[in-house]
Design an enzyme around this catalytic site. Sequence first.
Site, PDB file in Angstrom:
ATOM      1  N   TYR A 122      -1.242  13.745   5.522  1.00  0.00           N
ATOM      2  CA  TYR A 122      -2.108  13.591   6.693  1.00  0.00           C
ATOM      3  C   TYR A 122      -1.436  12.653   7.681  1.00  0.00           C
ATOM      4  CZ  TYR A 122      -6.112  13.140   9.687  1.00  0.00           C
ATOM      5  OH  TYR A 122      -6.939  13.196  10.787  1.00  0.00           O
ATOM      6  N   GLN A 186     -12.299  17.530   7.656  1.00  0.00           N
ATOM      7  CA  GLN A 186     -12.133  18.982   7.466  1.00  0.00           C
ATOM      8  C   GLN A 186     -10.708  19.325   7.038  1.00  0.00           C
ATOM      9  OE1 GLN A 186     -13.175  17.439  10.159  1.00  0.00           O
ATOM     10  NE2 GLN A 186     -12.136  18.058  12.010  1.00  0.00           N
ATOM     11  N   ASN A 209      -8.579   7.450   9.654  1.00  0.00           N
ATOM     12  CA  ASN A 209      -9.757   6.638   9.962  1.00  0.00           C
ATOM     13  C   ASN A 209     -10.777   6.739   8.821  1.00  0.00           C
ATOM     14  OD1 ASN A 209     -11.036   9.094  10.277  1.00  0.00           O
ATOM     15  ND2 ASN A 209     -11.126   8.994  12.516  1.00  0.00           N
ATOM     16  N   SER A 232      -6.889  -0.026   9.676  1.00  0.00           N
ATOM     17  CA  SER A 232      -5.873  -1.049   9.419  1.00  0.00           C
ATOM     18  C   SER A 232      -6.458  -2.461   9.310  1.00  0.00           C
ATOM     19  CB  SER A 232      -4.852  -1.017  10.548  1.00  0.00           C
ATOM     20  OG  SER A 232      -4.287   0.259  10.628  1.00  0.00           O
ATOM     21  N   GLN A 254      -3.014  -5.003  15.055  1.00  0.00           N
ATOM     22  CA  GLN A 254      -3.777  -4.166  14.122  1.00  0.00           C
ATOM     23  C   GLN A 254      -5.169  -3.864  14.660  1.00  0.00           C
ATOM     24  OE1 GLN A 254      -1.914  -2.729  11.444  1.00  0.00           O
ATOM     25  NE2 GLN A 254      -0.671  -3.618  13.058  1.00  0.00           N
ATOM     26  N   HIS A 257      -5.793  -0.575  16.548  1.00  0.00           N
ATOM     27  CA  HIS A 257      -5.793   0.727  15.876  1.00  0.00           C
ATOM     28  C   HIS A 257      -7.166   1.394  15.914  1.00  0.00           C
ATOM     29  CE1 HIS A 257      -1.893   1.384  13.999  1.00  0.00           C
ATOM     30  NE2 HIS A 257      -1.841   0.134  13.620  1.00  0.00           N
ATOM     31  N   GLU A 322      -4.533  -5.292   3.527  1.00  0.00           N
ATOM     32  CA  GLU A 322      -3.446  -4.317   3.638  1.00  0.00           C
ATOM     33  C   GLU A 322      -2.148  -5.053   4.007  1.00  0.00           C
ATOM     34  OE1 GLU A 322      -3.774  -1.794   7.052  1.00  0.00           O
ATOM     35  OE2 GLU A 322      -2.237  -0.412   6.345  1.00  0.00           O
ATOM     36  N   HIS A 323      -2.208  -5.857   5.097  1.00  0.00           N
ATOM     37  CA  HIS A 323      -1.041  -6.626   5.533  1.00  0.00           C
ATOM     38  C   HIS A 323      -1.370  -8.105   5.506  1.00  0.00           C
ATOM     39  CE1 HIS A 323      -0.894  -2.845   8.023  1.00  0.00           C
ATOM     40  NE2 HIS A 323       0.265  -2.780   7.394  1.00  0.00           N
ATOM     41  N   ASP A 356       5.543  -1.659  10.353  1.00  0.00           N
ATOM     42  CA  ASP A 356       4.903  -0.396  10.744  1.00  0.00           C
ATOM     43  C   ASP A 356       5.925   0.680  11.085  1.00  0.00           C
ATOM     44  OD1 ASP A 356       2.332  -1.235  10.437  1.00  0.00           O
ATOM     45  OD2 ASP A 356       1.904  -1.485  12.578  1.00  0.00           O
ATOM     46  N   GLU A 410     -10.175   7.045 -38.025  1.00  0.00           N
ATOM     47  CA  GLU A 410     -10.932   7.607 -36.882  1.00  0.00           C
ATOM     48  C   GLU A 410     -11.831   8.753 -37.341  1.00  0.00           C
ATOM     49  OE1 GLU A 410      -8.311   8.596 -33.610  1.00  0.00           O
ATOM     50  OE2 GLU A 410      -7.986   6.490 -33.129  1.00  0.00           O
ATOM     51  N   HIS A 415      -6.490  15.871 -38.418  1.00  0.00           N
ATOM     52  CA  HIS A 415      -5.242  15.234 -37.949  1.00  0.00           C
ATOM     53  C   HIS A 415      -4.407  14.808 -39.158  1.00  0.00           C
ATOM     54  CE1 HIS A 415      -7.512  14.985 -34.240  1.00  0.00           C
ATOM     55  NE2 HIS A 415      -6.508  14.421 -33.605  1.00  0.00           N
TER      56      HIS A 415
HETATM   57  N1  LIG Z   1      -3.969   2.010   6.013  1.00  0.00           N
HETATM   58  C1  LIG Z   1      -2.906   2.599   6.503  1.00  0.00           C
HETATM   59  O1  LIG Z   1      -1.883   2.727   5.845  1.00  0.00           O
HETATM   60  C2  LIG Z   1      -2.919   3.137   7.906  1.00  0.00           C
HETATM   61  C3  LIG Z   1      -1.719   3.557   8.524  1.00  0.00           C
HETATM   62  C4  LIG Z   1      -1.777   4.106   9.814  1.00  0.00           C
HETATM   63  C5  LIG Z   1      -2.998   4.242  10.454  1.00  0.00           C
HETATM   64  N2  LIG Z   1      -4.126   3.824   9.822  1.00  0.00           N
HETATM   65  C6  LIG Z   1      -5.442   4.018  10.393  1.00  0.00           C
HETATM   66  O2  LIG Z   1      -5.540   5.399  10.712  1.00  0.00           O
HETATM   67  C7  LIG Z   1      -6.589   5.554  11.628  1.00  0.00           C
HETATM   68  C8  LIG Z   1      -6.257   6.560  12.680  1.00  0.00           C
HETATM   69  O3  LIG Z   1      -7.494   6.914  13.234  1.00  0.00           O
HETATM   70  P1  LIG Z   1      -7.660   7.930  14.398  1.00  0.00           P
HETATM   71  O4  LIG Z   1      -9.114   8.051  14.637  1.00  0.00           O
HETATM   72  O5  LIG Z   1      -6.784   7.530  15.509  1.00  0.00           O
HETATM   73  O6  LIG Z   1      -7.064   9.304  13.835  1.00  0.00           O
HETATM   74  P2  LIG Z   1      -7.425  10.186  12.549  1.00  0.00           P
HETATM   75  O7  LIG Z   1      -6.503  11.359  12.616  1.00  0.00           O
HETATM   76  O8  LIG Z   1      -7.415   9.366  11.318  1.00  0.00           O
HETATM   77  O9  LIG Z   1      -8.912  10.667  12.779  1.00  0.00           O
HETATM   78  C9  LIG Z   1      -9.221  11.577  13.762  1.00  0.00           C
HETATM   79  C10 LIG Z   1     -10.210  12.588  13.209  1.00  0.00           C
HETATM   80  O10 LIG Z   1     -11.415  11.928  12.822  1.00  0.00           O
HETATM   81  C11 LIG Z   1     -12.464  12.862  12.876  1.00  0.00           C
HETATM   82  N3  LIG Z   1     -13.654  12.262  13.476  1.00  0.00           N
HETATM   83  C12 LIG Z   1     -13.704  11.428  14.542  1.00  0.00           C
HETATM   84  N4  LIG Z   1     -14.985  11.121  14.825  1.00  0.00           N
HETATM   85  C13 LIG Z   1     -15.751  11.778  13.921  1.00  0.00           C
HETATM   86  C14 LIG Z   1     -17.168  11.866  13.690  1.00  0.00           C
HETATM   87  N5  LIG Z   1     -18.029  11.186  14.442  1.00  0.00           N
HETATM   88  N6  LIG Z   1     -17.596  12.633  12.663  1.00  0.00           N
HETATM   89  C15 LIG Z   1     -16.722  13.299  11.876  1.00  0.00           C
HETATM   90  N7  LIG Z   1     -15.391  13.258  12.062  1.00  0.00           N
HETATM   91  C16 LIG Z   1     -14.911  12.506  13.065  1.00  0.00           C
HETATM   92  C17 LIG Z   1     -12.002  14.022  13.724  1.00  0.00           C
HETATM   93  O11 LIG Z   1     -11.922  15.149  12.916  1.00  0.00           O
HETATM   94  C18 LIG Z   1     -10.609  13.641  14.188  1.00  0.00           C
HETATM   95  O12 LIG Z   1      -9.713  14.733  14.084  1.00  0.00           O
HETATM   96  C19 LIG Z   1      -6.900   4.168  12.181  1.00  0.00           C
HETATM   97  O13 LIG Z   1      -8.078   3.714  11.572  1.00  0.00           O
HETATM   98  C20 LIG Z   1      -5.715   3.336  11.706  1.00  0.00           C
HETATM   99  O14 LIG Z   1      -6.063   1.995  11.552  1.00  0.00           O
HETATM  100  C21 LIG Z   1      -4.108   3.297   8.569  1.00  0.00           C
HETATM  101  N1  LIG Z   2      -0.414  -0.530  11.012  1.00  0.00           N
HETATM  102  C1  LIG Z   2      -0.582   0.813  10.508  1.00  0.00           C
HETATM  103  C2  LIG Z   2      -0.990   0.687   9.039  1.00  0.00           C
HETATM  104  O1  LIG Z   2      -2.202   0.081   8.930  1.00  0.00           O
HETATM  105  C3  LIG Z   2       0.649   1.668  10.598  1.00  0.00           C
HETATM  106  C4  LIG Z   2       1.081   1.987  11.984  1.00  0.00           C
HETATM  107  C5  LIG Z   2       1.638   3.127  12.438  1.00  0.00           C
HETATM  108  N2  LIG Z   2       1.892   2.974  13.742  1.00  0.00           N
HETATM  109  C6  LIG Z   2       1.542   1.760  14.079  1.00  0.00           C
HETATM  110  N3  LIG Z   2       1.031   1.159  13.025  1.00  0.00           N
HETATM  111 ZN   LIG Z   3       0.033  -0.691  13.103  1.00  0.00          ZN
END
Ligand SMILES: NC(=O)c1ccc[n+]([C@@H]2O[C@H](COP(=O)([O-])OP(=O)(O)OC[C@H]3O[C@@H](n4cnc5c(N)ncnc54)[C@H](O)[C@@H]3O)[C@@H](O)[C@H]2O)c1
Ligand SMILES: N[C@H](CO)Cc1c[nH]c[nH+]1
Ligand SMILES: [Zn+2]
Length: 436
Positions: A122, A186, A209, A232, A254, A257, A322-323, A356, A410, A415
């Site tokens: 993903y 989905q 997310n 994040s 962070q 994000h 996480e970080h 990152d 056992e 066995h």
């Molecule tokens: N922990 C990690 O390693 C790491 C690394 C990179 C990014 N991240 C996180 O990834 C996330 C990226 O989020 P994003 O939103 O930009 O992209 P995303 O691709 O994770 O989510 C987008 C999708 O969320 C769904 N969505 C949005 N609102 C919705 C709703 N109300 N109901 C149902 N589905 C819904 C939609 O289908 C949309 O395609 C951020 O939270 C970021 O902090 C985490």
């Molecule tokens: N900080 C995110 C992980 O939580 C990873 C990322 C990608 N691009 C920028 N930042």
């Molecule tokens: Zn980042």
Amino acid sequence: MKVQSSKEFKLQREVEYGTPEQNKAVREIVAGIKQEGDAALLRYTERFDGAVLTPAQLRVTQEELEAAYGRVEESFVTAIRAAAVNIRAFHARQKRNSWMDLQPDGTILGQIIRPLKRVGVYVPGGKAAYPSSVLMNVIPAQIAGVPEIVMVTPPSTGGFEGIDPYILVAAAEAGVNEIYRVGGAQAIAALAFGTESIVPVDKICGPGNIYVALAKREVYGAVDIDSIAGPSEIVVLADDTAEAAYVAADLLSQAEHDEMASAILVTPSQRLAEAVAAEVERQLQTLPREAIARASVENYGAIIVVESIEEGISIVNRLAPEHLEIVVADPMALTGAIENAGAIFLGPYSSEPVGDYFAGPNHIIPTNGTARFSSPVDVDDFIKKSSLIYYSKEALLRDGAAIMELARREGLEGHARAIEIRLENEAKGGDGNGEQ
Ligand SMILES: NC(=O)c1ccc[n+]([C@@H]2O[C@H](COP(=O)([O-])OP(=O)(O)OC[C@H]3O[C@@H](n4cnc5c(N)ncnc54)[C@H](O)[C@@H]3O)[C@@H](O)[C@H]2O)c1
Ligand SMILES: N[C@H](CO)Cc1c[nH]c[nH+]1
Ligand SMILES: [Zn+2]
């Protein structure tokens, strides 16, 4: 950001991850995909991403991949290639080999390592597009030897061919060509259960997310997942030697994000706490993603003043972020006391975005306290192991009695008899058929 004492600070980790509404929405989406396949996938893609697609448009074509190069700067291609070199070098050190151990009695014990056959990765693309996450997902899978890597990422309504060209170029650079323009819960359900257009996978990796994170948790069991890598998080543990402007910038890196991202400073210095609070406010005013970052620091941010660095370490271990950045006079000296953190950044120049994008370690890292028991994505995520046991006659004669003892304790007579029949036959000078 409010400055508070450690006594006032309450760990915000919710008992239920995400709100009840978010959990319900994700369960419905997953059930919809399971029941209706492509029809539901297209419906949710229209509803949540505003993209109206036909089944034939779900998969990105080779022509689209190639054309994406015309939409990105040469400097981006140079940078992503340089990052890929570092990420590949770091992950190459994690590769395991099968092994076999021949004992003097002829017994052979071993472990066979095989790559997973088909994995889904993903790549987030909702509020921002993450070409860097393409590399972080795909490179360790390739090092493990996974033959089928399928990528999903949401279509951006205003974007190139409904998908971000930087993500497509990163995919082409990484050598991925099975890409679907679907995102959110989905996409996770489609990878787990399959639809008319998407063949199901064995494991799903990658960040996203709250909807993506909840969906991964929901489908776990039908497929494997890497971890809960949701919105994040950053914790900065700093003393009076830290530069307030750097700390504030790293917290906001962070926070920008996601509204649900979390950014926390833990410090024994009241002076630093107040200076960082002022810096955060000052820097927020010129940040392009101000609204997201402001919501994040207001709802999930904190500046905690502790009595001592030792108390700070204990809060960090409870948060299991996480970080973690350690910005103190001698950061190396504190590292051994950190029990729970996905990635640890040491000193004033190891700003979180270094990890990152570029240093080499993976940026897909567990969140919401799950760094207590899970780890960043690595090559191990893409392999499975089979144990290998070849027992010689000599070894069975030596160990048989002990095995039967354990089996009978056992209450498992069948066995014990599976061993006994061989021992008895050998005692009679048997030919291996259980007969004289
Ligand atoms: N922990 C990690 O390693 C790491 C690394 C990179 C990014 N991240 C996180 O990834 C996330 C990226 O989020 P994003 O939103 O930009 O992209 P995303 O691709 O994770 O989510 C987008 C999708 O969320 C769904 N969505 C949005 N609102 C919705 C709703 N109300 N109901 C149902 N589905 C819904 C939609 O289908 C949309 O395609 C951020 O939270 C970021 O902090 C985490
Ligand atoms: N900080 C995110 C992980 O939580 C990873 C990322 C990608 N691009 C920028 N930042
Ligand atoms: Zn980042």
